[in-house]
Design an enzyme around this catalytic site. Structure first.
Site, PDB file in Angstrom:
ATOM      1  N   GLU A   1     -10.978  72.458 -95.467  1.00  0.00           N
ATOM      2  CA  GLU A   1     -10.657  72.604 -96.895  1.00  0.00           C
ATOM      3  C   GLU A   1     -10.872  74.016 -97.432  1.00  0.00           C
ATOM      4  O   GLU A   1     -10.052  74.546 -98.174  1.00  0.00           O
ATOM      5  CB  GLU A   1     -11.494  71.624 -97.739  1.00  0.00           C
ATOM      6  CG  GLU A   1     -11.031  70.183 -97.698  1.00  0.00           C
ATOM      7  CD  GLU A   1     -11.525  69.424 -96.474  1.00  0.00           C
ATOM      8  OE1 GLU A   1     -12.300  70.007 -95.678  1.00  0.00           O
ATOM      9  OE2 GLU A   1     -11.142  68.256 -96.311  1.00  0.00           O
TER      10      GLU A   1
ATOM     11  N   HIS B   1     -18.181  59.682-101.819  1.00  0.00           N
ATOM     12  CA  HIS B   1     -16.736  59.546-101.941  1.00  0.00           C
ATOM     13  C   HIS B   1     -16.303  59.086-103.326  1.00  0.00           C
ATOM     14  O   HIS B   1     -15.184  58.633-103.508  1.00  0.00           O
ATOM     15  CB  HIS B   1     -16.204  58.544-100.899  1.00  0.00           C
ATOM     16  CG  HIS B   1     -16.148  59.084 -99.513  1.00  0.00           C
ATOM     17  ND1 HIS B   1     -17.274  59.339 -98.772  1.00  0.00           N
ATOM     18  CD2 HIS B   1     -15.100  59.448 -98.736  1.00  0.00           C
ATOM     19  CE1 HIS B   1     -16.926  59.811 -97.584  1.00  0.00           C
ATOM     20  NE2 HIS B   1     -15.610  59.896 -97.540  1.00  0.00           N
TER      21      HIS B   1
END
Ligand SMILES: Cc1ncc(C[n+]2csc(CCOP(=O)(O)OP(=O)(O)O)c2C)c(N)n1
Ligand SMILES: [Mg+2]
Lengths: 452, 335
Positions: free
Chosen positions: A186, A255
């Site tokens: 990322e 998450h």
């Protein structure tokens, strides 16, 4: 004749000791030559001559303590001094200039790009049923057809068709150069995307979820949001960072985070969080065309939900405009993303109890459409904000601040926030449900501000 | 040379003509004199904050620039004044940015670490150690995407070589064969930390091995060696064969930034570099030994350069501070 002044060797140095002279009266010196050593509490450093010439006088003796910065320490019988030291005059001017700058009224003003013209679906426009997922896909496909410089990159976006199938079909249509599967990297691919944007491409960078975008937050903020300013307007980053944000279901704390307030804090970014498919499509198309970096926050729980989307060839929704989803007279409820659905349900229940709620879908979090909120509060005199994230420094906190400063006299109750409880999100089904906003919590908050 | 890292053998054999050598001499001297003056303006309180001087490393940017074509991009970190001058940006514009004035490349809003010139394809000037490596890889991605034949030079320090995103970028650049040349300016220190104290493998040209990026160690104090290595790397990248890693062995004479006492190294170490490896003295010797120039002729060049630098210092003091109205401009582009 030129004076040599005691130099500042660091931003904070005010005085120092003249440890050693390396020249004596009568010496010819050259620019750049080391002429003395100076000691501060932190360091010993060398002083260089600025000009060419012969030393005619040493004004400060070797070993002198506490010599103030800018005190003359030597005199030079100069040959041509190309740029005579002019520090004295400039130094004198500086504090005044500083003060002027600080006195300048500090901007409570929030920087905003000029809102784009509103495009409404003309009366009688047909609509299509579309899931949010397909609306997002259509938006990308349409913009990629329209503009060669638009491309999509991220993990699993191409061959796998998207971790949440948002990019389904795009690889087939546009090929691997424009639909790019990245390694799990990322930080690297977000930076690569910003670099490509600086070179004039229009990347769409997908994060599998925004939780993983945290790895890349440095590039989103330091590289994408700030470079236009730091370059005096030269370097543009037209880039969209997108992906699902907030709590999915039962995936636990790492998450399940809402980044709305994180990114909406940052000048230079545009932050969008749509609720329905029409806005998802129209706002994503607007985001891709926008010349600024955009953070586009989707919601996994909405991907599969169907909504009506205007069936027009180029459906664009203006950035920076909230939408009043339900008109009401007794209380204003603001929400964005999935929370809009909860707010609308709460409004229905409230209506049965005789409370008429106005529901504002914020749609864009930066620039925030204050005007629509303030106007509504002036009518309803009450506001409840709803967000999936935590309360502290949150979107609701910002709205409450604006409402109290801009519509204080209109308020009949303190602005009230509905939000996630102040803890990481739990895995256990019961704790998860307790933590997140729900219809009941919104109804209760509205009752509190309407004293019912 | 194979795919694996290889060390260039011995000294360069390439020659440089009189005009080329004189050009390198001028370009390096401009950087040195510019930086000396910047240091002085700092001492006078006219430059604030962080100011990282490039003195000692001049051969790296001047040699690499000689390997480029018009339009090729350059990106680096905060020790960027030399890169900008080598790219052809004006001394006036750079110096005025250092003093935070409206005549600076960023209108005074960026400062020493943040300057850009689209015209000269210079993309900054970045203050986050390592960030420019991903960004430069992205500039190269744009070249690959457009197939425009441009190459991006991406510079970073020996300290930056330990950032994770450097390797994330290496991987993607090699995977997609992006036209990027990575240049580690190994000046042997990251602030006060020597490479021996920070890196388990101190031969940084080997850092591309696990990505199949060929690497080469280069004498970064020798402008011709730099240029030759640069040409090899740039040509390979331009031919679509992917990235290349050049480790420039170099040395910064000054502290990390202006307020660095440099207690982590000895005076002798610095003096030895200055006396035996100075990149400008090296070219000077080549010029004089070959009979291309005389001491007096070179003095003349020095005088010209001092004139340019003095004029920039002058400009940087006369140029007004940015207008207060600039406070809120350039935050967004109007759509
Ligand atoms: C991410 C990050 N960490 C730390 C710093 C502080 N810092 C600035 S320069 C520097 C040293 C970098 O050294 P190197 O990469 O060798 O470059 P050089 O200064 O030698 O040119 C550090 C630690 C920073 N700017 N960014
Ligand atoms: Mg270093």
């Amino acid at each position: 004749m030129t004076q040599i002044l005691m130099p500042a060797l660091s931003p904070t140095m005010e005085e120092g000791n003249l440890a050693k002279w390396l020249v004596k009266v009568g010496d010819k010196i050259e620019p750049g030559q080391v002429i003395a050593e100076i000691e501060t509490d932190k360091a010993t450093m060398e002083v260089e001559a600025v000009d060419e010439g012969t030393v005619t006088e040493l004004l400060v003796q070797e070993g002198a303590q506490g010599v103030k910065v800018n005190t003359p320490i030597a005199v030079l019988d100069g040959a041509v001094a190309a740029a005579p030291p002019r520090q004295e005059t400039k130094q004198a001017e500086k504090p005044a200039a500083r003060e002027k700058a600080t006195k300048q009224e500090q901007p409570t003003r929030i920087s905003t790009p000029t809102p784009q013209p509103e495009v409404e679906a003309p009366a009688g426009t047909q609509t299509l049923k579309l899931t949010v997922r397909d609306a997002l896909r259509d938006a990308m496909a349409e913009e990629m057809r329209r503009d060669e410089s638009v491309f999509l990159m991220g993990e699993e976006v191409a061959q796998y068709q998207g971790a949440y199938k948002v990019s389904r079909g795009l690889l087939d249509e546009f090929g691997p150069k424009r639909v790019v599967d990245t390694p799990i990297t990322e930080h690297g691919f977000a930076g690569l995307g910003v670099g490509a944007a600086m070179a004039g491409l229009k990347p769409i960078v997908e994060f599998m979820t925004w939780n993983f975008g945290m790895q890349a937050i440095d590039h989103i903020i330091n590289s994408a949001a700030k470079t236009l300013y730091m370059s005096g307007g030269q370097i543009k980053s037209s880039i969209v960072f997108r992906g699902p944000n907030g709590a999915a279901a039962r995936v636990a704390a790492q998450h399940s985070q809402d980044y709305s307030s994180w990114y909406s804090h940052i000048p230079g970014l545009i932050v969008i969080a749509p609720y329905d498919a029409a806005d998802a499509k129209g706002l994503l198309k607007a985001a891709i065309r926008n010349p600024n970096p955009v953070v586009f926050l989707e919601h996994e729980m909405l991907y599969g939900v169907e909504f009506e989307v205007p069936d027009v060839p180029d459906w664009i929704v203006p950035i920076g405009k909230a939408k009043v989803r339900r008109v009401g007279a007794n209380v204003t409820i603001t929400a964005h993303s999935r929370m809009v659905g909860l707010a609308l349900k709460a409004a229905e229940q409230l209506a049965e109890q005789g409370i008429d709620a106005e529901v504002i879908d914020l749609r864009t979090l930066r620039p925030l459409d204050s005007a629509t909120i303030i106007e509504s509060v002036k009518k309803t005199n009450r506001i409840v904000t709803v967000e999936e994230g935590w309360a502290q420094s949150g979107v609701g906190a910002e709205i409450a601040a604006r409402v109290t400063s801009e519509a204080f006299d209109y308020l009949d109750a303190p602005p009230t926030r509905v939000h996630q409880v102040d803890a990481p999100l739990a895995y256990a089904a019961n704790l998860e449900a307790l933590a997140l906003p729900n219809v009941d919590k919104i109804v209760d908050a509205v009752k509190a501000v309407t004293y019912r | 040379m194979g795919q694996a890292a290889a060390k260039a053998n011995g000294k360069h054999t390439a020659e440089a003509g009189k005009e080329e050598l004189l050009q390198y001499y001028r370009d390096m001297l401009l950087i040195r004199r510019f930086e000396e003056r910047a240091g002085q303006l700092y001492g006078m309180g006219l430059i604030g904050g962080f100011c990282h001087l490039y003195i000692g490393q001049e051969a790296v940017v001047v040699g690499m620039q000689a390997a480029l074509k018009e339009g090729d991009q350059v990106i680096t970190a905060y020790r960027d004044h030399g890169h900008m001058l080598a790219a052809g940006m004006t001394a006036n514009g750079v110096m005025a940015e250092l003093t935070g004035r409206s005549g600076g490349y960023s209108k005074g809003k960026g400062g020493s670490m943040h300057m850009f010139s689209i015209e000269k394809a210079f993309y900054g000037g970045h203050g986050i150690v390592g960030a420019q490596v991903s960004l430069g890889t992205g500039l190269a991605f744009a070249n690959y995407y457009r197939g425009d034949g441009k190459v991006c030079l991406t510079y970073f320090g020996d300290g930056a070589a330990n950032q994770g995103q450097v390797y994330e970028s290496f991987n993607m650049a090699a995977l997609w064969k992006l036209p990027v040349v990575y240049i580690v300016e190994n000046n042997q220190y990251a602030m006060g930390t020597s490479i021996q104290r920070s890196s388990s493998e101190t031969h940084l040209y080997k850092r591309g091995v696990s990505f199949n990026i060929p690497g080469e160690e280069v004498d970064g104090m020798d402008v011709i060696a730099v240029r030759e290595a640069g040409k090899r790397a740039v040509e390979r990248a331009r031919a679509g064969e992917g990235p290349y890693l050049l480790e420039m062995k170099t040395y910064r004479y000054r502290g990390h930034s202006m307020s660095d006492p440099a207690k982590y190294r000895t005076k002798e170490e610095v003096e030895e570099q200055k006396a035996k490896h100075d990149p400008i003295e090296h070219v000077k010797k080549l010029l004089i030994d070959a009979g291309h120039a005389t001491e007096d002729g070179l003095k003349e060049i020095d005088r010209d350069i001092r004139g340019v630098v003095s004029a920039s210092a002058e400009f940087a003091q006369e140029s007004p501070e940015p207008d207060p109205s600039e406070l809120l401009t350039d935050v967004y582009i109007d759509a």
